[in-house]
Design a protein around this motif. Sequence first.
Motif, PDB file in Angstrom:
ATOM      1  N   VAL A  60       0.845  -1.194   0.000  1.00 45.70           N
ATOM      2  CA  VAL A  60       0.000   0.000   0.000  1.00 45.70           C
ATOM      3  C   VAL A  60       0.881   1.245   0.000  1.00 45.70           C
ATOM      4  O   VAL A  60       1.733   1.425   0.868  1.00 45.70           O
ATOM      5  CB  VAL A  60      -0.932   0.023   1.232  1.00 45.70           C
ATOM      6  N   SER A  61       0.663   2.117  -0.985  1.00 47.53           N
ATOM      7  CA  SER A  61       1.431   3.358  -1.076  1.00 47.53           C
ATOM      8  C   SER A  61       0.715   4.444  -0.281  1.00 47.53           C
ATOM      9  O   SER A  61      -0.473   4.694  -0.485  1.00 47.53           O
ATOM     10  CB  SER A  61       1.570   3.785  -2.539  1.00 47.53           C
ATOM     11  N   LEU A  62       1.436   5.063   0.633  1.00 51.99           N
ATOM     12  CA  LEU A  62       0.854   6.095   1.504  1.00 51.99           C
ATOM     13  C   LEU A  62       1.531   7.433   1.253  1.00 51.99           C
ATOM     14  O   LEU A  62       2.753   7.499   1.039  1.00 51.99           O
ATOM     15  CB  LEU A  62       1.032   5.721   2.983  1.00 51.99           C
ATOM     16  N   THR A  63       0.744   8.509   1.316  1.00 56.24           N
ATOM     17  CA  THR A  63       1.340   9.842   1.253  1.00 56.24           C
ATOM     18  C   THR A  63       2.063  10.143   2.566  1.00 56.24           C
ATOM     19  O   THR A  63       1.878   9.449   3.575  1.00 56.24           O
ATOM     20  CB  THR A  63       0.274  10.930   1.033  1.00 56.24           C
ATOM     21  N   TYR A  64       2.884  11.180   2.533  1.00 53.16           N
ATOM     22  CA  TYR A  64       3.580  11.654   3.736  1.00 53.16           C
ATOM     23  C   TYR A  64       2.582  11.861   4.867  1.00 53.16           C
ATOM     24  O   TYR A  64       2.798  11.420   6.001  1.00 53.16           O
ATOM     25  CB  TYR A  64       4.287  12.952   3.368  1.00 53.16           C
ATOM     26  N   PHE A  65       1.460  12.538   4.573  1.00 54.97           N
ATOM     27  CA  PHE A  65       0.477  12.842   5.607  1.00 54.97           C
ATOM     28  C   PHE A  65      -0.200  11.571   6.115  1.00 54.97           C
ATOM     29  O   PHE A  65      -0.400  11.399   7.326  1.00 54.97           O
ATOM     30  CB  PHE A  65      -0.564  13.820   5.060  1.00 54.97           C
ATOM     31  N   GLU A  66      -0.549  10.662   5.214  1.00 54.97           N
ATOM     32  CA  GLU A  66      -1.198   9.418   5.637  1.00 54.97           C
ATOM     33  C   GLU A  66      -0.270   8.585   6.520  1.00 54.97           C
ATOM     34  O   GLU A  66      -0.671   8.061   7.560  1.00 54.97           O
ATOM     35  CB  GLU A  66      -1.615   8.610   4.413  1.00 54.97           C
ATOM     36  N   PHE A  67       0.977   8.449   6.100  1.00 57.17           N
ATOM     37  CA  PHE A  67       1.940   7.638   6.838  1.00 57.17           C
ATOM     38  C   PHE A  67       2.175   8.209   8.233  1.00 57.17           C
ATOM     39  O   PHE A  67       2.123   7.482   9.241  1.00 57.17           O
ATOM     40  CB  PHE A  67       3.252   7.586   6.048  1.00 57.17           C
ATOM     41  N   THR A  68       2.425   9.520   8.295  1.00 53.42           N
ATOM     42  CA  THR A  68       2.711  10.126   9.600  1.00 53.42           C
ATOM     43  C   THR A  68       1.468  10.137  10.488  1.00 53.42           C
ATOM     44  O   THR A  68       1.572   9.972  11.706  1.00 53.42           O
ATOM     45  CB  THR A  68       3.265  11.554   9.429  1.00 53.42           C
ATOM     46  N   THR A  69       0.283  10.312   9.893  1.00 54.82           N
ATOM     47  CA  THR A  69      -0.952  10.258  10.678  1.00 54.82           C
ATOM     48  C   THR A  69      -1.124   8.887  11.321  1.00 54.82           C
ATOM     49  O   THR A  69      -1.437   8.784  12.517  1.00 54.82           O
ATOM     50  CB  THR A  69      -2.172  10.579   9.784  1.00 54.82           C
ATOM     51  N   LEU A  70      -0.923   7.833  10.559  1.00 56.07           N
ATOM     52  CA  LEU A  70      -1.056   6.482  11.106  1.00 56.07           C
ATOM     53  C   LEU A  70      -0.053   6.241  12.237  1.00 56.07           C
ATOM     54  O   LEU A  70      -0.389   5.629  13.263  1.00 56.07           O
ATOM     55  CB  LEU A  70      -0.858   5.446   9.997  1.00 56.07           C
ATOM     56  N   ALA A  71       1.174   6.717  12.054  1.00 55.16           N
ATOM     57  CA  ALA A  71       2.196   6.522  13.091  1.00 55.16           C
ATOM     58  C   ALA A  71       1.781   7.211  14.395  1.00 55.16           C
ATOM     59  O   ALA A  71       1.906   6.634  15.490  1.00 55.16           O
ATOM     60  CB  ALA A  71       3.543   7.060  12.606  1.00 55.16           C
TER      61      ALA A  71
END
Length: 434
Positions: free
Chosen positions: A113-124
């Motif tokens: 799954v490819s995540l944007t910078y915002f999506e990745f950091t939000t999940l973290a």
Amino acid sequence: MQTLPSTLQEWLARLETMHPKAIDLGLQRVSEVKNRLGIHFDCPVITVGGTNGKGSTCAMLESILLQAGYRVGLYTSPHLLDFNERARINGEPVSDDALVEQFAAVEAQRGEVSLTYFEFTTLAILRLFAQAGLDAVILEVGLGGRLDAVNAIDADVAIVTSVDIDHTEYLGDTRDKIGFEKAGIFRPGRAAICGDPVPPQSLIDHAQAIGADLWLFGRDFNYSGDKQQWNYGGRGQRRNSLGYPSLRGANQLLNASAALAALEALRHRLPVGAQEVRNGLVLVELPGRFQVLPGRPSVILDVAHNPHAAATLGQNLDNMGFFPYTWAVFGAMQDKDVAGVVAQLKDRVDHWCLTGLPLPRAATAERLRQALADAGVAPSNTPGAERTVQAFDSPWEAFVHARNRAGENDRIAVFGSFLTVAGVMEGMRSKRPL
């Protein structure tokens, strides 16, 4: 086997290039990885969306709940100086090590799954909060609402602070279209609070269609007051003799009222006393929101970057009293309604110091100069002129120019993009020479 970054800065640099688009709205990708990570919250969650006022409302909620003794997680974006500002636990930014650990966890579960910078950091950050044993979580919604990564979480209470024109390429070009996107954070059967005094019909219709418990300003909650104190009135709760929030500005009572409405909706799960509300409002801090720095000339930092926020900034400047001259340090993104911002402030500024910003999507200082010319701002750049327009390469250079030429009874308003305010704050923090 790939080697993962070991520092926060290495992670952030990697995330900026992982997804083909900087903004790629939609919940499918982020929801899939969220489920793999097993992110869920047992404590109340408040989401806060809206065109303007989100950061102030989040900060007030956090401050009040901390005064009441709760363990609170707060997620906001963007940051001004350090990425860690986006994730706070008990009022303190989380550590680099804590973020690096969560980034590695997201990377391990995202698969293809490819995540944007915002999506990745939000999940973290969501996973960090879910593991932290918190009593309350406050999540600022990013762009829009309906398709924003934060909306992968079903909040117990959702607040829409205001609805106005911004991000039209993603959200639409009318308040009705944008209101529908903002209302996407509401949930069936749960409190849906709107602090906009004149909400678009689309927001009301959507809340009713899904069966949300809609709280409207002026109908379900409101405020009254005089120069010394103010009162909140809700559906079944009154808060009297409150001190004004330490955050300056004409709209802060609207934001504070929406925050208190959210706490009223949660009063059985997160009870908060009268003195804790008073203390929280007096002690709240939020850099860059009509932040007036001590000293002379007066310096105001404000991340007003759309016409609605610029109108509020103009009103707040008017309320400050008389200053011989007002200097503006102004930088903006090219996708913003620069003409709309200028229209709100052109008659309140004498000297414009325009700046480029370190992003490809930033408007050049020359584009800003053209916007001023189109608005009828006709400067004379001769020495001693009462109206000037000059261009600079960076916010700090623009600020130094203003600082060195302003009289001690003048004021300097630094506004526009977060990067404009951040550039000046970074110069002050590193004590660069004026």
